[in-house]
Design a protein around this motif. Sequence first.
Motif, short mmCIF file in Angstrom:
data_model
loop_
_atom_site.label_atom_id
_atom_site.label_comp_id
_atom_site.label_asym_id
_atom_site.label_seq_id
_atom_site.Cartn_x
_atom_site.Cartn_y
_atom_site.Cartn_z
N LEU A 1 23.64 33.84 11.75
CA LEU A 1 22.83 32.74 10.93
C LEU A 1 21.84 33.51 10.15
CD1 LEU A 1 22.32 29.97 13.51
CD2 LEU A 1 24.02 30.12 11.57
N PRO A 2 21.70 32.72 8.80
CA PRO A 2 20.47 33.59 7.85
C PRO A 2 19.46 33.58 8.46
CG PRO A 2 21.47 31.51 6.97
CD PRO A 2 22.21 31.87 8.24
N VAL A 3 18.40 34.45 8.44
CA VAL A 3 16.94 34.44 8.55
C VAL A 3 16.00 33.94 7.77
CG1 VAL A 3 15.50 36.09 9.79
CG2 VAL A 3 17.83 36.61 10.52
N PRO A 4 15.40 32.87 8.41
CA PRO A 4 14.43 32.50 7.22
C PRO A 4 13.16 33.51 6.89
CG PRO A 4 14.14 31.31 9.41
CD PRO A 4 15.44 32.10 9.47
N ARG A 5 12.91 33.77 6.12
CA ARG A 5 11.88 34.60 5.65
C ARG A 5 10.28 33.69 5.26
NH1 ARG A 5 12.33 39.35 7.90
NH2 ARG A 5 14.61 40.06 7.76
N ALA A 6 9.26 34.06 5.75
CA ALA A 6 8.03 33.52 5.24
C ALA A 6 7.84 33.65 3.77
CB ALA A 6 7.06 33.89 5.95
#
Lengths: 187, 222
Positions: free
Chosen positions: B81-86
């Motif tokens: 799953l794509p990792v969200p970035r700040a």
Amino acid sequence: MNEADASLVARIRSGEEDAFRELVQRYEDRILAVVSRIAGRAADPEDLAQETFIKAFGAIHRFEGNSALYTWLYRIAVNTARDGVAARLRRPAVSLDALPPSSVDPVDGSDGPLDHLHRDELRARVRQGIERLPEPFRTTLVLREVEGHTYEEVASILGVSIGTVESRLFRARGKLRAILLDGDRSP
Amino acid sequence: MTASDRTDAGTGGRRPEAGVSLRPDEPMTDELCVFALSLVADGRPVPAELVRRAEAWADAHPACRGVLADFAAMGEALRDLPVPRARPGFAERVLAARESSASGARVLVLARRMAVAAALLLAFTVVLETTHPREAVADPDVTVERHAVDAFRARPFAGDDLDAGLAELLPDPARRSSGAAGSADARPGDDPSRLDGASDGGDTTSDDVVDELPKTPGEDGR
């Protein structure tokens, strides 16, 4: 707690502004990832991550260093995300009764029934399916499978026993599989 | 079961802590088979005898292998799953929010302290008034509004003293003096002269007295 984290904590406690900024920058992506997985679309992940860091700052003097700093932060993040979801929904994501009943029942054939799904399709379904998982199964599965924590770390973050993690993880996988198979059967 | 009976593969050499207590001779089912083998896949300690039996069960029941394959596929999908970035500036946003939160907290602390001070003051007042009650004294403006029946009581909560009251109201000086002498409740503010001449000199009844009562300012129009 390693020396770098211990030093960082000490600097934050002494009121050093840059130390708190360093803490946020060091863990922002990991915290954002975990709260977004647990809260799903029920709350803004950045708001939850921000709340996590503010809570951590307020409680840093109570951090005793018995666990790793990131474990402690994860614990706050998990609780914040759960509270965020609860405040938003005021109801479980899905009733346990609404889940397909048989979650680990084998079906004929040694290949997994999900094998025929294209990788991207499976990923999309898993992404949706995980939001339908009720607590605490979702959090347990996220921490283990998505975040890659060991069972011991998951137990520490959630404040439960290893056996509970093993049991919850097995049931979470079964429920997620049931959700995916249920969606597969739906028109 | 001893620790050496357990498998510890996939943990990087670190022996994992014990989890669910599984007995080697536990009756095998599809669910137990999948549970045990999924634990093994995760590197969890499982009794070797139970693993051997679960493997044999899975060989005889290919559907169990299917469930395990699904678990593996789900795990892979979850890890992909794509990792969200700040977003850039997230740290600054948190620092600003912390400042705002801190000032809000200061106001809250101040408000809390004020509430506590008010509560203490109230409690102190209640205790003081309870332990040292002051005598109830009517306001002078109120005491002016006297009624004739007030003569029957020396104080607002005293018992009726008819003799003293009648003596106070009657025009007969002899009776009045005897009545007044019989009572220590004679009221210095009363003006008996207002009743002078109001009696016909005969026996005076209480009805007569009532008729002779001085009017309050409101009653006589003054």
